[in-house]
Design a protein around this motif. Structure first.
Motif, mmCIF file in Angstrom:
data_model
loop_
_atom_site.group_PDB
_atom_site.id
_atom_site.type_symbol
_atom_site.label_atom_id
_atom_site.label_comp_id
_atom_site.label_asym_id
_atom_site.label_seq_id
_atom_site.Cartn_x
_atom_site.Cartn_y
_atom_site.Cartn_z
ATOM 1 N N ARG A 293 62.296 116.282 11.159
ATOM 2 C CA ARG A 293 62.362 114.929 11.708
ATOM 3 C C ARG A 293 62.082 114.955 13.201
ATOM 4 N N LEU A 294 61.508 113.867 13.678
ATOM 5 C CA LEU A 294 61.222 113.750 15.095
ATOM 6 C C LEU A 294 62.499 113.484 15.887
ATOM 7 N N THR A 295 63.475 112.807 15.254
ATOM 8 C CA THR A 295 64.727 112.469 15.916
ATOM 9 C C THR A 295 65.858 112.443 14.904
ATOM 10 N N GLU A 296 67.064 112.701 15.387
ATOM 11 C CA GLU A 296 68.250 112.565 14.547
ATOM 12 C C GLU A 296 68.905 111.208 14.747
ATOM 13 N N ASN A 297 68.368 110.412 15.656
ATOM 14 C CA ASN A 297 68.870 109.050 15.819
ATOM 15 C C ASN A 297 68.524 108.230 14.581
ATOM 16 N N LYS A 298 69.383 107.274 14.263
ATOM 17 C CA LYS A 298 69.107 106.411 13.124
ATOM 18 C C LYS A 298 67.984 105.430 13.455
ATOM 19 N N ILE A 299 67.163 105.175 12.462
ATOM 20 C CA ILE A 299 66.155 104.122 12.546
ATOM 21 C C ILE A 299 66.569 103.046 11.548
ATOM 22 N N ILE A 300 66.897 101.889 12.067
ATOM 23 C CA ILE A 300 67.404 100.803 11.228
ATOM 24 C C ILE A 300 66.260 99.850 10.915
ATOM 25 N N LEU A 301 65.985 99.654 9.633
ATOM 26 C CA LEU A 301 64.961 98.710 9.194
ATOM 27 C C LEU A 301 65.659 97.471 8.642
ATOM 28 N N VAL A 302 65.522 96.352 9.352
ATOM 29 C CA VAL A 302 66.163 95.102 8.941
ATOM 30 C C VAL A 302 65.175 94.294 8.114
ATOM 31 N N VAL A 303 65.599 93.914 6.929
ATOM 32 C CA VAL A 303 64.733 93.169 6.011
ATOM 33 C C VAL A 303 65.437 91.884 5.587
ATOM 34 N N ARG A 304 64.683 91.024 4.951
ATOM 35 C CA ARG A 304 65.223 89.736 4.512
ATOM 36 C C ARG A 304 64.860 89.500 3.054
ATOM 37 N N ALA A 305 65.536 88.562 2.440
ATOM 38 C CA ALA A 305 65.195 88.162 1.081
ATOM 39 C C ALA A 305 63.992 87.217 1.123
ATOM 40 N N THR A 306 63.070 87.403 0.191
ATOM 41 C CA THR A 306 61.937 86.485 0.084
ATOM 42 C C THR A 306 62.373 85.225 -0.661
ATOM 43 N N ARG A 307 61.484 84.244 -0.692
ATOM 44 C CA ARG A 307 61.784 83.024 -1.443
ATOM 45 C C ARG A 307 62.014 83.333 -2.914
ATOM 46 N N LEU A 308 61.226 84.250 -3.461
ATOM 47 C CA LEU A 308 61.382 84.608 -4.867
ATOM 48 C C LEU A 308 62.723 85.291 -5.107
ATOM 49 N N ALA A 309 63.118 86.162 -4.202
ATOM 50 C CA ALA A 309 64.417 86.831 -4.348
ATOM 51 C C ALA A 309 65.556 85.820 -4.312
ATOM 52 N N ASP A 310 65.451 84.817 -3.429
ATOM 53 C CA ASP A 310 66.481 83.779 -3.373
ATOM 54 C C ASP A 310 66.532 82.985 -4.674
ATOM 55 N N LEU A 311 65.356 82.694 -5.239
ATOM 56 C CA LEU A 311 65.314 81.946 -6.498
ATOM 57 C C LEU A 311 65.902 82.766 -7.644
ATOM 58 N N LYS A 312 65.598 84.062 -7.680
ATOM 59 C CA LYS A 312 66.149 84.922 -8.740
ATOM 60 C C LYS A 312 67.666 85.025 -8.628
ATOM 61 N N GLN B 194 67.817 103.704 7.648
ATOM 62 C CA GLN B 194 68.805 102.894 6.945
ATOM 63 C C GLN B 194 68.274 101.467 6.871
ATOM 64 N N ILE B 195 68.276 100.917 5.649
ATOM 65 C CA ILE B 195 67.796 99.547 5.458
ATOM 66 C C ILE B 195 68.982 98.600 5.438
ATOM 67 N N VAL B 196 68.877 97.533 6.209
ATOM 68 C CA VAL B 196 69.964 96.555 6.330
ATOM 69 C C VAL B 196 69.422 95.177 5.990
ATOM 70 N N GLN B 197 70.066 94.505 5.076
ATOM 71 C CA GLN B 197 69.684 93.139 4.725
ATOM 72 C C GLN B 197 70.140 92.160 5.810
ATOM 73 N N ARG B 198 69.354 91.139 6.026
ATOM 74 C CA ARG B 198 69.667 90.133 7.046
ATOM 75 C C ARG B 198 71.074 89.571 6.869
ATOM 76 N N ALA B 199 71.479 89.323 5.643
ATOM 77 C CA ALA B 199 72.778 88.706 5.395
ATOM 78 C C ALA B 199 73.939 89.577 5.869
ATOM 79 N N LEU B 200 73.704 90.882 6.043
ATOM 80 C CA LEU B 200 74.772 91.800 6.440
ATOM 81 C C LEU B 200 74.855 92.009 7.944
#
Length: 341
Positions: free
Chosen positions: A3-22, A70-76
């Motif tokens: 790895r280039l770094t031991e620091n965490k890389i946090i990827l923040v994602v959101r629910a799509t419209r389809l995910a909200d509908l499901k 680490q992936i983090v959902q917007r709601a969290l």
């Protein structure tokens, strides 16, 4: 591969419209039935979702070669604890970048556009394929960054809240908000649709919309309601035909001196404006716009028995209660946001 770094890389994602509908209808088939029955294009929902999931998978693959992901959902986000050395990536849109930024304390934030064919945005300068290069440069401190002033509200009951774009202070529902507003030596009781406090970053959004609307409505109303005993002979024809400047053609009204609302993202001040103030025997409409600084905060005391709220950046679910006796002090936040350019 190392790895280039031991620091965490946090990827923040959101629910799509389809995910909200499901989530709402339990299955994709039920969601499709609902959208199609109402005449919607369900294929567009599927295409958006596919593109976003593809972008998420590609971003995760690239980042995994650089560090711990680490992936983090917007709601969290409201309950997530970011480490001081974390590098944070928000996988668009602009709202997700702004919402993520207010929970950070100096960590660099990279805004990434997951679907350039669908979305644009002033906070999304990068595409997914840029991530390897950009993150490496951030780790070497070789990437320019932009400082962003945030707003902060502190209640006399203890809670605080930050805003990257703007605060709304008012009633939860479509009823009048009642409060006392104070700026420096000025004080006034209000009945209005609430107060907006904007940062420089947010000055092209809600603030611009409100001020543009106020100017255009006032200009058009002045022409329609002209009390002159000798009005222009063309005035009646324009009104009858619905061609009053600013009503049928907002661009014509805007071309005549639109309000200059934009100010620097790192400005050491905020602006506030009051929405639809209603003057009565006990409420006024004089203290309706002004500049907020560290030396001169905006102070608002609620006079609402219930339904009073304060929320930031359009996220109504993340709010503070603002009912009778609660006093809010709105000013400049001690910490600033850091956006990677």
């Amino acid at each position: 591969m190392d790895r280039l770094t031991e620091n965490k890389i946090i990827l923040v994602v959101r629910a799509t419209r389809l995910a909200d509908l499901k989530a709402r209808f339990a299955t994709k088939m039920q969601a499709k039935f609902y959208v199609s029955r109402l005449g919607g294009d369900f294929a567009d929902y599927e295409q958006e979702d596919t593109a976003y999931q593809t972008a998420t998978d590609e971003a995760r693959r690239i980042l995994a070669g650089l560090g711990r992901v680490q992936i983090v959902q917007r709601a969290l986000l409201p309950n997530f604890v970011f480490g001081p050395e974390d590098i944070v990536i928000a996988l668009g849109q602009d709202g997700l970048v702004a919402n993520t930024l207010k929970y950070l304390n100096g960590q660099p934030l990279i805004g990434v556009n997951p679907d350039p064919q669908r979305w644009d945005g002033q906070l999304l300068p990068f595409n997914v394929r840029d991530l390897d290069k950009i993150v490496r440069e951030v780790l070497r401190h070789g990437r320019p960054v932009k400082s962003v002033t945030m707003a902060k509200v502190t209640l006399n009951t203890g809670p605080t809240l930050h805003a990257v774009n703007d605060f709304f202070i008012g009633a939860r529902t479509h009823i009048s908000a009642r409060y006392q507003i104070r700026l420096g030596k000025l004080a006034e009781n209000h009945s209005s649709s609430g107060v907006i406090v904007s940062t420089g970053l947010g000055s092209t959004g809600w603030l611009k919309s409100l001020l543009t609307g106020a100017v255009c409505v006032a200009r058009a109303a002045a022409e329609v309601l002209d009390p002159s005993p000798h009005p222009s002979p063309l005035r009646g024809e324009r009104v009858a035909a619905g061609r009053v400047r600013g009503l049928s053609d907002p661009r014509a009204a805007m071309s005549e001196s639109p309000p200059a609302t934009e100010f620097a993202w790192d400005a050491d001040y905020l602006y506030f404006t009051v929405r639809e103030p209603f003057p009565t025997k006990k409420t006024g409409a004089s203290v309706v716009f002004g500049r907020v600084t560290a030396q001169q905060p905006l102070i608002i005391e609620s006079q609402m028995g219930e339904h009073g709220v304060i929320f930031s950046d359009g996220i109504e679910q993340d709010f503070l209660e603002f009912n009778s006796g609660t006093r809010a002090v709105i000013g400049i936040a001690e910490r600033k946001g850091v956006l990677v350019e």
